[in-house]
Design an enzyme around this catalytic site. Structure first.
Site, PDB file in Angstrom:
ATOM      1  N   CYS A  53       0.756  -1.272   0.067  1.00 41.26           N
ATOM      2  CA  CYS A  53       0.054  -0.140   0.050  1.00 41.26           C
ATOM      3  C   CYS A  53       0.795   1.151   0.007  1.00 41.26           C
ATOM      4  O   CYS A  53       0.825   1.898  -1.045  1.00 41.26           O
ATOM      5  CB  CYS A  53      -0.931  -0.021   1.561  1.00 41.26           C
ATOM      6  SG  CYS A  53      -2.006   1.418   1.493  1.00 41.26           S
ATOM      7  N   HIS A 109      -2.216   7.139   4.561  1.00 45.77           N
ATOM      8  CA  HIS A 109      -1.263   5.982   4.604  1.00 45.77           C
ATOM      9  C   HIS A 109       0.011   6.396   4.207  1.00 45.77           C
ATOM     10  O   HIS A 109       0.965   5.531   3.759  1.00 45.77           O
ATOM     11  CB  HIS A 109      -1.432   4.692   4.074  1.00 45.77           C
ATOM     12  CG  HIS A 109      -0.949   3.492   4.742  1.00 45.77           C
ATOM     13  ND1 HIS A 109      -1.290   2.118   4.502  1.00 45.77           N
ATOM     14  CD2 HIS A 109      -0.239   3.665   5.759  1.00 45.77           C
ATOM     15  CE1 HIS A 109      -0.713   1.533   5.285  1.00 45.77           C
ATOM     16  NE2 HIS A 109       0.083   2.308   6.283  1.00 45.77           N
TER      17      HIS A 109
END
Length: 446
Positions: A53, A109
């Site tokens: 990610c 993130h």
């Protein structure tokens, strides 16, 4: 002077190559995304720049390989976690220089500590979660070896909206932003970063009811993607209501492959785990085989991109920065980028601008040159016996990388091995020179 386009970027999480109707899925329904594909381009050979990610999100926003962006691994989610270096420009910061308004709704993130949040990376305003995966209703982040922490913010202030399904919340804020942006003269950049369909496996009953008869995990995956698909439809409806469809560039991609492609990959079993699938591809999240990095990807801009295209030329997430900046009238040469402008590919049928694309993850390194793909030290699942340490495939004939052709083409295998290793060595040198002293905090989970 022609009016500059708006930009809407959709980014999903752990959505596999086979988890989209227009990519071949027959057991789920994504009518709004299928319509987006029909309005522009569906790519068959588009890639993430990482099989996990944080690095993939760093690449799509910075136009660089992860190792050149400053983020090579999954970042931690505690409140002091650092992330994307302050010296690395993003699409948002570049477009602000061009007079664009910018907004993010969804998953960041790329750093939780205050100096690493979206408002310090080019976004005027934002709403969403700063870490990896959260409970979809309580918005609590549980993973990474720390106490649970609440993770929902708006314009850098913590907000509480317990019980609000986060996928719907992300879509609602995106729609609200379009309605507001339509009242201003400046063009806008909207980044809609869903955390779906990443686990935890949560979906409202209204979506689950659309998929009776599926195995529990596939049904939840389908329901989670249906919520995303509805959100895409709502955003596109807002563009249409405000007369913005024709001159808005819309892009859709997943960040990496499904959390697991199969439970029993050695015997070819294709039962999904966490409900996702890479379709005909081998590999999944964490793997540099195609299932970990080849993504569902769509692009639409009615004013400039002919509809109904299917393009098999390779491209990658890092290409978005120079492509968007070029479309906005900016100059990609003003930035240090690895990505290349793919507008000629989608507007006039040009070939891919890439001679080769490279990847790295842990001990794995990979390169694609034309139809040839080489993976070094590839593994499908953690703890599984390694595949051949050198795996050569012709993706035109074998997109699933089932056959290792290194013995049939030893000279090509040696040449691509040398190329991949040289690229990796250069990247390691760059990392050690620029980032090793301020390496971001990482975690083993999202």
């Amino acid at each position: 002077m022609a009016k500059r386009p708006n930009f809407v970027i959709f980014y999903t999480d752990d959505q596999g190559y086979g988890d989209l109707g227009c990519m071949g899925a027959s057991d789920l329904k994504t009518p709004h995304l299928d319509a987006l594909a029909a309005s522009g381009v569906r790519f068959t050979d588009w890639y993430s720049n990482s099989p996990v990610c944080s690095p993939s999100r760093a690449s799509v926003l910075t136009g660089r390989y992860p190792g050149h962006s400053g983020v090579r691994s999954i970042l931690a989610g505690h409140r002091q976690a650092t992330g994307l270096p302050k010296t690395t420009p993003t699409i948002a910061s570049a477009l602000k220089q061009e007079g664009y308004r910018t907004y993010m709704s969804g998953k960041w993130h790329l750093g939780v500590a205050e100096d690493y949040r979206p408002q310090n990376r080019g976004f005027d305003r934002w709403m969403g979660l700063l870490a990896g995966c959260v409970d979809y209703y309580s918005h609590i982040f549980y993973w990474g070896g720390h106490d649970p922490v609440h993770d929902l913010f708006e314009d850098n202030e913590e907000i509480w909206d317990n019980g609000h399904y986060v996928t719907e919340l992300i879509s609602e804020r995106a729609v609200d932003y379009i309605e507001d942006a339509a009242r201003h003269e400046e063009p806008f950049f909207l980044y809609v970063a869903y955390n779906a369909p990443h686990y935890t496996m949560h979906a409202p009953k209204e979506y689950l009811d659309r998929f009776p008869g599926l195995p529990w995990d596939r049904a939840i995956m389908a329901a989670m993607l249906a919520a995303v698909d509805d959100g895409v439809g709502q955003v596109r409806d807002a563009l249409e209501r405000n007369g913005l469809t024709e001159n808005t560039f819309v892009f859709f991609q997943s960040d990496n492959g499904p959390s697991r492609e199969t439970r029993n990959w050695l015997d070819g079993n294709t039962d999904p785990y966490y409900g996702g699938t890479a379709g005909p591809l081998k590999g999944h999240k964490f793997s540099l085989y195609e299932g970990g990095i080849r993504m569902p990807c769509l692009m639409s801009w009615p004013a400039a991109i002919p509809a109904g295209q299917v393009i098999s030329e390779p491209g990658a997430a890092m290409d978005l920065f120079p492509t968007v900046l070029s479309a906005a009238g900016g100059n990609p040469a003003d930035y240090e980028l690895d990505g290349l402008n793919v507008l000629p590919m989608v507007t006039s049928g040009a070939r891919s601008p890439h001679e080769a694309i490279y990847w790295e993850m842990g001990d794995q390194t990979a390169v694609r040159r034309g139809d040839w793909k080489l993976v070094l030290n590839g593994q499908l699942v953690e703890g599984a016996p390694p595949e051949d340490s050198v795996h050569l495939s012709n993706l035109a004939d074998d997109p699933g990388e089932r056959l290792n052709l290194k013995e049939q083409y030893p000279r090509l295998a040696a040449e691509l091995t040398e190329d991949a290793q040289a690229w990796r060595a250069d990247l390691e040198n760059h990392w050690n020179e620029h980032y090793i002293e301020a390496k971001p905090a990482t975690a083993h989970h999202e």
